[in-house]
Design an enzyme around this catalytic site. Structure first.
Site, PDB file in Angstrom:
ATOM      1  CD  GLN A  55      10.105  -0.814 -10.628  1.00 20.90           C
ATOM      2  OE1 GLN A  55      10.274  -2.005 -10.486  1.00 20.90           O
ATOM      3  NE2 GLN A  55      10.749   0.071  -9.914  1.00 20.90           N
ATOM      4  CG  PHE A  56       5.230   2.474  -6.970  1.00 23.16           C
ATOM      5  CD1 PHE A  56       5.465   3.810  -6.668  1.00 23.16           C
ATOM      6  CD2 PHE A  56       5.879   1.499  -6.218  1.00 23.16           C
ATOM      7  CE1 PHE A  56       6.314   4.167  -5.635  1.00 23.16           C
ATOM      8  CE2 PHE A  56       6.723   1.839  -5.188  1.00 23.16           C
ATOM      9  CZ  PHE A  56       6.954   3.180  -4.897  1.00 23.16           C
ATOM     10  CB  THR A  57       9.513   3.723  -9.254  1.00 25.99           C
ATOM     11  OG1 THR A  57      10.027   2.579  -9.925  1.00 25.99           O
ATOM     12  CG2 THR A  57       9.454   3.473  -7.757  1.00 25.99           C
TER      13      THR A  57
END
Length: 139
Positions: A72-74
């Site tokens: 989850q890069f966010t």
């Protein structure tokens, strides 16, 4: 590295029409990677996740609870300015993917049953939280 750890009665990841990861009565973990993260940090975050006492004051290790890991890069999004988040603190995929894989490998080496999402795919993540209990781990 950052991880959002949620206790779930069930969770799954679907890519297209295919369920690529699915667990019951365990942990859903969203994992984010930043630029200066290392394999050692990934291994330490995996240890903390496995030993985190969030399942009736016991750990996933104590319960042998399964873990669903989703990249989850966010988690490194910055929305302090304006309305559009900046993703500049997130590591590029070429850096992040091996570190997420190291995180998963370390969990498995500790005895965890681990399911995963699919890196760089558009994923539908479904979960039913228990508690709800959500913890942010950060190194």
């Amino acid at each position: 590295m950052r991880a959002v750890v949620q206790t779930v009665s069930r969770a799954s990841v679907t890519v297209g029409d295919e369920v690529v990861g699915k667990i019951a009565d365990g942990l859903l973990v969203l994992v984010g990677v930043t630029h200066d993260d290392t394999p050692a940090k990934a291994a330490e975050l995996a240890r903390k996740t496995w030993e985190l006492r969030v399942l009736d004051d016991r750990s996933a290790a104590d319960h042998n609870a399964p873990i669903l890991v989703v990249s989850q890069f966010t988690l490194y999004g910055d929305a302090r300015k304006g309305r559009r988040p900046s993703w500049s603190a997130a590591a590029p995929a070429e850096t992040a993917e091996p570190l997420v894989e190291e995180y998963v490998k370390t969990l498995r080496a500790r005895g965890a049953t681990v399911e995963t999402g699919r890196f760089r795919a558009h994923m539908l993540v479904e979960s039913v939280n228990v508690g709800p209990c959500t913890v942010l781990l950060e190194l």
